[in-house]
Write a protein that holds these residues in place. Structure first.
Motif, PDB file in Angstrom:
ATOM      1  N   PHE A   1      -8.158   0.670   0.499  1.00 38.46           N
ATOM      2  CA  PHE A   1      -6.803   0.741   0.627  1.00 38.46           C
ATOM      3  C   PHE A   1      -6.034   0.758   2.076  1.00 38.46           C
ATOM      4  O   PHE A   1      -5.135   1.399   2.342  1.00 38.46           O
ATOM      5  CB  PHE A   1      -6.122   2.018  -0.076  1.00 38.46           C
ATOM      6  CG  PHE A   1      -5.569   1.914  -1.652  1.00 38.46           C
ATOM      7  CD1 PHE A   1      -4.498   1.868  -2.159  1.00 38.46           C
ATOM      8  CD2 PHE A   1      -6.628   1.356  -2.500  1.00 38.46           C
ATOM      9  CE1 PHE A   1      -4.026   1.699  -3.231  1.00 38.46           C
ATOM     10  CE2 PHE A   1      -6.403   1.146  -4.003  1.00 38.46           C
ATOM     11  CZ  PHE A   1      -4.984   1.510  -4.206  1.00 38.46           C
TER      12      PHE A   1
ATOM     13  N   PHE B   1       0.700  -1.241  -0.174  1.00 39.33           N
ATOM     14  CA  PHE B   1      -0.005   0.073   0.061  1.00 39.33           C
ATOM     15  C   PHE B   1       0.795   1.344  -0.117  1.00 39.33           C
ATOM     16  O   PHE B   1       0.308   2.326  -0.732  1.00 39.33           O
ATOM     17  CB  PHE B   1      -1.014   0.066   1.294  1.00 39.33           C
ATOM     18  CG  PHE B   1      -2.114  -1.093   1.125  1.00 39.33           C
ATOM     19  CD1 PHE B   1      -3.003  -0.988  -0.028  1.00 39.33           C
ATOM     20  CD2 PHE B   1      -2.203  -1.821   2.142  1.00 39.33           C
ATOM     21  CE1 PHE B   1      -3.791  -1.927  -0.038  1.00 39.33           C
ATOM     22  CE2 PHE B   1      -3.454  -2.633   1.988  1.00 39.33           C
ATOM     23  CZ  PHE B   1      -4.231  -2.843   0.912  1.00 39.33           C
TER      24      PHE B   1
ATOM     25  N   SER C   1      -4.881  -8.662  -0.646  1.00 37.54           N
ATOM     26  CA  SER C   1      -6.138  -7.983  -0.851  1.00 37.54           C
ATOM     27  C   SER C   1      -7.497  -8.459  -1.086  1.00 37.54           C
ATOM     28  O   SER C   1      -8.258  -7.798  -1.404  1.00 37.54           O
ATOM     29  CB  SER C   1      -5.882  -6.642  -1.658  1.00 37.54           C
ATOM     30  OG  SER C   1      -4.909  -5.896  -1.240  1.00 37.54           O
TER      31      SER C   1
END
Length: 644
Positions: A387, A71, A152
């Motif tokens: 995110f 990230f 993710s």
């Protein structure tokens, strides 16, 4: 039957004709009794759960750092307006992590697929599926879970932690692993089925305690959801287990407070702060919470229905080969990356609040104010949820005093983003869980309802998020007490107890009208036979003849070896009834059951006599508990290997 009653015998000196004498039934009972007395007072199992707490801590550390680096790199590229490169890095890193987890699971240990809770629950109910507790499954579960959660995907690590704790406990229960040279003689005290089941139950409690830092919740979870048989001795052992896990976790978190854990921050463990000093509510608030519970029950049952349908489709496709399993995992990863990267572009940029409790926008770390593509001094509220890791997203939704930071459309889009992808992500060939995705999904629609109500409620938006998570968990998993305790330990506020109790009871009641809990449904899809605590009404009229197939294979108290070998070679039965017909009796008496493994062990030791006589208790001196203990996975003796 008394322990001093004469034991039964097998006949034959010559494998076909001569009689042999061995104790069939009482050796099994004596070995179990002797070992369990030692196990009840022996605290060596604490070493097992030290391992669970260490694995849980480093699992969190690895996920937070791997995902955090991804990230940070992506965000830095977004700040420099290199949007195409940012998407490429984000999607490729997710694909590599997912591909690694899928290949590891598909080729090394397919038994590590999924959360593992249905497999552990089936084992504690009497179904010992192949390789679910093997060392390979344990290693794949640890590494694959870290990789899958870091990619993710809308998956969690709490379910795999339950399986990891159970794997470690099972390995201790069978004395380690001879294949890998990991054996300890002192563990022979636990090498029996009863103590092994108790250890696995405690291991599942330790897994929940390590995943959520909820020791009491782990005990209640093992009691309510996992264990089929419960006793006071198992209660205090599970309590001791989770206490050890909590203490070890506390010591490890102290290390992270000094900043030595990288992006792991203060430990990365889920501990939410979504409450005020006092929680006051009126009758209107209670009615809205009731409606929240009804919605949670409906959504939870719908989630279970769709998830089982998707798993059935996956199972049909997976039969075509491993390449299809890996292909589906890659497709899910690519679609998820496109969804997570593309949706924040649809959200509008918000100016940073003047009274923000933290730096705004958030750069280079987790937080509520992700800048994404926004100009300086602004943040993207949808990116602040997407995110981030699932743990950080839940912290953002649960956070207090953030009523104006997330818009109505943002919470609706985020709910759909969590609900649908998590259904398709669970069935991939990788160690993935359902707990945290369910929490995120429920929390998103809980805050959505809070925004709808606006000033018509006295409850904060973060509190509605907690109640939404509780309602969705109750509607999907159908637990009440365990979920209530876990959520209270997560939020660290006992004042929420009445509301959480009500929303769990309502959601479970509504969902029970549609289908069963998610883990029972998955067990049925995977083909695990599961015996419910309470039989269905029609089953009360059944007899043994209605469910058994013939012809019945049985042994007498004194039996010829030739007959025993023939039956073992021509059948695959795991156990055989032993009968004894007294002179003048009209029907034989059922004395008990002899297992195939025990028969093979007796034949292996050549425990027979040329004359059929009854033996006394001295016969037990020729055998030890290890002779009849359950073998490790993959080490089952076969009759063909013992008798030529």
């Amino acid at each position: 039957m008394s322990e001093h009653a004469p034991p039964y015998q097998i006949e034959s000196h010559d494998p076909d004709q001569d009689p042999l004498t061995v104790p069939l039934l009482f050796q099994q009972q004596r070995s179990i009794n002797s070992t369990s007395q030692v196990a009840d007072v022996c605290p060596f199992e604490s070493l097992d759960y030290d391992s669970v707490s260490l694995v849980g801590f480093f699992n969190n550390l690895a996920v937070e750092n791997i995902a955090g680096v991804k990230f940070v790199v992506t965000s830095n590229m977004m700040l420099s307006r290199r949007y195409g490169m940012a998407f490429l890095v984000f999607s490729v890193s997710n694909l590599v992590l997912t591909l690694f987890a899928a290949i590891l699971t598909a080729f090394i240990s397919p038994a590590a697929t999924g959360s593992g809770i249905p497999e552990v629950k089936a084992y504690l109910n009497g179904v010992d599926a192949p390789h679910i507790f093997s060392p390979r499954t344990l290693m794949v579960k640890i590494v694959g879970s870290i990789s899958a959660v870091s990619s993710s995907l809308l998956v969690g690590k709490a379910g795999p932690m339950v399986h990891i704790g159970s794997c470690i406990a099972s390995l201790f229960g069978q004395g380690g692993s001879r294949r890998y040279g990991l054996t300890w003689k002192w563990l022979r005290f636990f090498k029996n089925d009863r103590d092994r089941r108790d250890l696995v139950t405690c291991g599942s409690a330790a897994g929940i305690a390590a995943a959520f830092r909820a020791p009491v919740g782990g005990v209640v979870f093992a009691l309510e959801e996992m264990s089929s048989w419960w006793k006071s001795a198992l209660l205090w052992r599970a309590f001791f287990t989770t206490a050890v896990v909590a203490i070890i976790h506390l010591a490890l978190i102290d290390v992270c407070y000094s900043g030595k854990c990288g992006l792991f921050g203060k430990g990365g463990l889920i501990m939410f702060d979504a409450y005020s000093a006092s929680v006051s509510y009126h009758i209107a608030d209670v009615s809205s919470v009731f409606v929240l519970g009804v919605i949670g029950g409906i959504l939870g049952s719908l989630y279970n229905f769709l998830l089982t349908k998707v798993i059935r489709v996956y199972n049909f496709i997976y039969e075509k080969g491993i390449i299809y399993q890996i292909f589906i995992a890659c497709i899910i990863s690519i679609c998820t990356s496109c969804l997570l990267f593309g949706l924040p572009w649809l959200a509008s940029c918000q100016p940073c609040p003047s009274d923000a409790p933290e730096a705004c926008p958030t750069i280079g770390r987790s937080g509520n104010y992700k800048r994404f593509h926004c100009p300086p001094g602004h943040y993207n509220d949808l990116a602040s949820l997407i995110f981030n890791t699932n743990d950080d997203a839940v912290k953002n939704i649960f956070s207090k005093n953030t009523a104006a930071e997330f818009h109505l459309s943002t919470m609706l889009v985020f709910f759909v983003t969590c609900f649908i992808p998590s259904i398709f992500s669970y069935g991939i060939v990788a160690p993935v869980g359902l707990f945290v995705p369910a929490i995120v999904t429920g929390a998103s629609y809980g805050r959505f309802i809070a925004i709808l109500l606006g000033s018509h409620t006295n409850l904060g938006h973060g509190l509605y998020a907690i109640l939404g998570a509780a309602s969705f968990l109750g509607g999907s998993m159908r637990m009440t007490v365990a979920l209530c305790v876990i959520i209270l330990e997560l939020t660290n506020n006992l004042l929420l107890l009445p509301l959480i109790m009500m929303v769990l009871l309502v959601s479970k009641t509504v969902a029970d009208a549609f289908n069963g809990n998610i883990y029972d449904l998955i067990m049925k899809v995977k083909g695990f036979p599961y015996l419910e605590t309470h039989a269905e009404p029609y089953m009360r009229q059944l007899t043994v003849a209605d469910v058994a197939s013939g012809p019945l294979q049985l042994f007498h108290g004194i039996e010829k070896i030739g007959n025993i070998v023939h039956i073992l070679k021509t059948t695959r039965h795991h156990g055989f009834p032993v009968i004894d017909a007294s002179p003048g009796s009209e029907s034989p008496v059922l004395c008990g059951l002899i297992l195939r493994a025990h028969l093979i062990a007796l034949l292996k030791k050549k425990a027979f006599l040329s004359t059929p006589i009854r033996l006394g208790v001295d016969a037990f001196r020729h055998f030890s508990a290890d002779d009849f203990a359950k073998k490790g996975l993959g080490n089952v003796d076969k009759i063909e290997d013992r008798i030529n």
